[in-house]
Scaffold this motif. Structure first.
Motif, short mmCIF file in Angstrom:
data_model
loop_
_atom_site.label_atom_id
_atom_site.label_comp_id
_atom_site.label_asym_id
_atom_site.label_seq_id
_atom_site.Cartn_x
_atom_site.Cartn_y
_atom_site.Cartn_z
N GLY A 171 2.56 -0.73 9.89
CA GLY A 171 3.57 -0.20 10.80
C GLY A 171 4.96 -0.10 10.22
O GLY A 171 5.96 -0.21 10.93
N ARG A 172 5.05 0.06 8.88
CA ARG A 172 6.33 0.24 8.20
C ARG A 172 7.30 -0.93 8.40
O ARG A 172 8.51 -0.76 8.47
CB ARG A 172 7.00 1.54 8.66
N GLN A 173 6.77 -2.15 8.55
CA GLN A 173 7.61 -3.33 8.55
C GLN A 173 7.82 -3.72 7.09
O GLN A 173 7.07 -4.48 6.52
CB GLN A 173 6.95 -4.46 9.34
N TRP A 174 8.87 -3.17 6.49
CA TRP A 174 9.01 -3.21 5.04
C TRP A 174 9.19 -4.63 4.49
O TRP A 174 9.92 -5.43 5.05
CB TRP A 174 10.18 -2.35 4.58
N THR A 175 8.50 -4.91 3.41
CA THR A 175 8.67 -6.10 2.59
C THR A 175 8.72 -5.63 1.14
O THR A 175 8.46 -4.45 0.85
CB THR A 175 7.50 -7.08 2.76
N ASP A 176 9.06 -6.54 0.23
CA ASP A 176 9.08 -6.17 -1.19
C ASP A 176 7.72 -5.61 -1.64
O ASP A 176 7.65 -4.60 -2.33
CB ASP A 176 9.42 -7.39 -2.05
N LEU A 177 6.65 -6.30 -1.25
CA LEU A 177 5.32 -5.87 -1.68
C LEU A 177 4.98 -4.49 -1.14
O LEU A 177 4.40 -3.66 -1.84
CB LEU A 177 4.27 -6.88 -1.22
N LEU A 178 5.34 -4.24 0.12
CA LEU A 178 5.03 -2.93 0.71
C LEU A 178 5.85 -1.83 0.05
O LEU A 178 5.37 -0.70 -0.12
CB LEU A 178 5.26 -2.95 2.22
N VAL A 179 7.09 -2.12 -0.32
CA VAL A 179 7.90 -1.12 -1.04
C VAL A 179 7.25 -0.82 -2.39
O VAL A 179 7.17 0.35 -2.80
CB VAL A 179 9.34 -1.61 -1.22
N GLU A 180 6.75 -1.85 -3.08
CA GLU A 180 6.09 -1.63 -4.37
C GLU A 180 4.79 -0.84 -4.20
O GLU A 180 4.46 0.02 -5.01
CB GLU A 180 5.83 -2.96 -5.05
N LEU A 181 4.04 -1.15 -3.15
CA LEU A 181 2.84 -0.37 -2.85
C LEU A 181 3.21 1.08 -2.56
O LEU A 181 2.57 2.02 -3.07
CB LEU A 181 2.10 -0.98 -1.66
N ALA A 182 4.26 1.26 -1.76
CA ALA A 182 4.69 2.62 -1.41
C ALA A 182 5.14 3.39 -2.65
O ALA A 182 4.90 4.60 -2.77
CB ALA A 182 5.82 2.56 -0.38
N ALA A 183 5.77 2.69 -3.60
CA ALA A 183 6.18 3.34 -4.84
C ALA A 183 4.97 3.82 -5.63
O ALA A 183 4.98 4.91 -6.22
CB ALA A 183 7.02 2.37 -5.67
N THR A 184 3.92 3.02 -5.64
CA THR A 184 2.69 3.43 -6.32
C THR A 184 2.06 4.63 -5.62
O THR A 184 1.60 5.57 -6.27
CB THR A 184 1.68 2.25 -6.34
N LEU A 185 2.06 4.61 -4.30
CA LEU A 185 1.55 5.75 -3.53
C LEU A 185 2.38 7.00 -3.82
O LEU A 185 1.82 8.10 -3.99
CB LEU A 185 1.59 5.41 -2.04
N LEU A 186 3.70 6.84 -3.87
CA LEU A 186 4.56 7.98 -4.15
C LEU A 186 4.22 8.61 -5.50
O LEU A 186 4.22 9.84 -5.65
CB LEU A 186 6.03 7.52 -4.12
N SER A 187 3.91 7.77 -6.49
CA SER A 187 3.54 8.31 -7.80
C SER A 187 2.25 9.12 -7.72
O SER A 187 2.08 10.11 -8.44
CB SER A 187 3.39 7.18 -8.82
N ALA A 188 1.34 8.72 -6.82
CA ALA A 188 0.11 9.49 -6.65
C ALA A 188 0.43 10.84 -5.98
O ALA A 188 -0.17 11.87 -6.33
CB ALA A 188 -0.88 8.71 -5.80
N TYR A 189 1.35 10.85 -5.01
CA TYR A 189 1.79 12.12 -4.42
C TYR A 189 2.30 13.06 -5.51
O TYR A 189 1.98 14.26 -5.54
CB TYR A 189 2.92 11.89 -3.42
N MET A 190 3.11 12.51 -6.41
CA MET A 190 3.68 13.34 -7.46
C MET A 190 2.61 13.86 -8.41
O MET A 190 2.65 15.02 -8.83
CB MET A 190 4.73 12.54 -8.23
N GLU A 191 1.66 13.00 -8.75
CA GLU A 191 0.60 13.43 -9.67
C GLU A 191 -0.20 14.59 -9.11
O GLU A 191 -0.65 15.46 -9.85
CB GLU A 191 -0.34 12.26 -9.98
N ARG A 192 -0.38 14.61 -7.79
CA ARG A 192 -1.15 15.72 -7.22
C ARG A 192 -0.26 16.90 -6.83
O ARG A 192 -0.73 17.86 -6.22
CB ARG A 192 -1.97 15.23 -6.03
N GLY A 193 1.05 16.82 -7.16
CA GLY A 193 1.94 17.96 -6.95
C GLY A 193 2.57 18.07 -5.59
O GLY A 193 3.19 19.09 -5.27
N ASP A 194 2.50 17.04 -4.76
CA ASP A 194 3.09 17.07 -3.43
C ASP A 194 4.53 16.59 -3.51
O ASP A 194 4.89 15.51 -3.04
CB ASP A 194 2.27 16.16 -2.49
N LEU A 195 5.39 17.44 -4.09
CA LEU A 195 6.77 17.03 -4.37
C LEU A 195 7.62 16.96 -3.10
O LEU A 195 8.55 16.14 -3.03
CB LEU A 195 7.41 17.98 -5.37
#
Length: 426
Positions: free
Chosen positions: A184-208
């Motif tokens: 539910g987007r209750q941000w913590t350090d770990l969730l931000v790091e997970l989200a950063a990894t997810l964001l890199s996957a978005y970029m790899e598939r071209g969803d800029l």
């Protein structure tokens, strides 16, 4: 058997070994019926009762609770510590062997938390060795267990990363989105790091577009949290998005802020990987600094070998060093590092392998060895064909087409252009 069943069985076993009846064990503090219920697994003893029974049975509390003696527990924790240290120091094969040896220890079976720590460590070591296909089922099995919330997020983050590095981008996105949606987007350090990894996957598939929106959300979350970990993760991914959309100076600004915080607070592996990515941005964004970047990259090789960076991380480093050597005119060194990068990768099915062969083709083309150049460029197909369509694959196919055209292979160039368009969805 449940935990209560196992505890009761151990109490019963030791009691019989001591030649005691239930009444003798119980007297005078407990009733014999209560001891009977504990031994049958129908009652869970309190910590105080367990400690009392351990004293009366002249055995360790650790044995009654976990099935191991205090000495065995100390040995297990020491072995786990050595395995973690080996991983942190970059001795990834040694770490993998130590984690695997510890998992084979029967005493670990009843120690759920320590067993899970060991299995997670083995998955990390396996990833660091470059065996991504073996790391994935380990992480999936572990994810299916009852886990503390932080460990569940850590596993999701590593699984997302391994899927991304395996070019399985759909699965990487699914893992990341599922975990983030469940919190539910209750941000913590770990969730931000997970989200950063997810964001890199978005970029790899071209969803800029999605990546830009998500990067802004992460920067806001990091500002609210104000912690070094979240600031590093959010600024680094904002840098990657800016770089991918052509805003090179903005990308370097975000990256330098992330690196400054990382140097003060980060682990050696994270610092090494971030240093490489920052140097990559400098090399692409400021080609006039190629010689300075090359010199730092040469020193970074030793840094990578001394930390738990994966073989794919090391392949990226040698590939970047090959590019820097190429840009500064040392073609022999460029070819040497490109070959090292390619040889560190699994056989085919990785875009970095395609890029290393393409660079080798360009190097040999520059020296007039056109047959060798054509052979390496032709190898690009073997590395790219198994991969799913992505922005990076499209870019590599396009660069391959241009190189083939320069080498006079018009038919090959047309095919590569068509592949690039197909990867881009055109």
């Amino acid at each position: 058997m449940t935990t209560s069943d196992l505890v009761g069985l151990r109490i019963k076993t030791v009691r019989r070994q001591r030649g005691l009846s239930q009444a003798q064990l119980a007297h005078p503090e407990l009733s014999d019926s209560y001891v009977s219920l504990i031994e049958s697994g129908k009652r869970t003893p309190t910590p105080a009762v367990l400690e009392l029974l351990a004293q009366k049975l002249d055995c360790s509390l650790s044995y009654l609770v976990n099935g191991v003696t205090a000495e065995q527990m100390e040995d297990i924790e020491l072995a786990l510590g050595y395995a973690r240290l080996a991983l942190e120091n970059g001795e990834v094969n040694e770490a993998r062997a130590r984690f695997a040896e510890l998992l084979a220890n029967n005493n670990l079976t009843g120690l759920t938390a320590l067993r899970q720590d060991t299995e997670f460590g083995l998955a990390l070591a396996t990833e660091a060795c470059g065996d991504l296909d073996q790391a994935i089922p380990m992480l999936l099995r572990l994810r299916d267990e009852e886990l503390p919330s932080e460990r569940r997020i850590e596993i999701a983050m590593v699984l997302c990363r391994v899927y991304r590095d395996s070019e399985r981008l759909t699965e990487a996105v699914e893992v990341g989105e599922q975990m983030l949606g469940g919190n539910g987007r209750q941000w913590t350090d770990l969730l931000v790091e997970l989200a950063a990894t997810l964001l890199s996957a978005y970029m790899e598939r071209g969803d800029l577009l999605r990546a830009r929106q998500f990067a802004a959300e992460l920067l806001n979350a990091a500002d609210v949290l104000g912690s070094p970990r979240s600031i590093v993760a959010a600024n680094w991914m904002a840098s990657n998005v800016a770089y991918a959309t052509g805003h090179n100076e903005e990308a370097l600004s975000f990256a330098e802020r992330a690196m400054a915080v990382q140097l003060e607070n980060g682990q050696p592996r994270s610092i090494a990987r971030m240093r490489l990515a920052l140097l990559q941005k400098r090399l692409r964004g400021r080609p006039a600094e190629a010689a300075a970047v090359r010199d730092v990259l040469r020193k970074t090789v030793a840094e990578f070998e001394g930390t738990s960076t994966s073989t794919i991380d090391r392949a990226r480093l040698h590939m970047e060093l090959a590019c820097a050597e190429y840009m500064t005119g040392d073609l022999d060194k460029a070819a040497e590092h490109a070959m090292i990068a390619r040889d560190l990768l699994p056989e085919f099915g990785h875009v970095l392998g395609a890029e290393s062969n393409l660079l080798l083709g360009s190097i040999y083309g520059s020296t007039g060895r056109l047959d060798d150049a054509g052979r390496y460029v032709a190898n690009v197909r073997d590395w790219l064909v198994p991969l799913p369509d992505s922005r990076r694959s499209a870019a590599t196919w396009y660069a391959t087409a241009e190189t083939l055209e320069q080498l006079g292979d018009s038919d090959g160039a047309v095919e590569a252009y068509q592949r690039a368009l197909a990867c881009a969805g055109l």
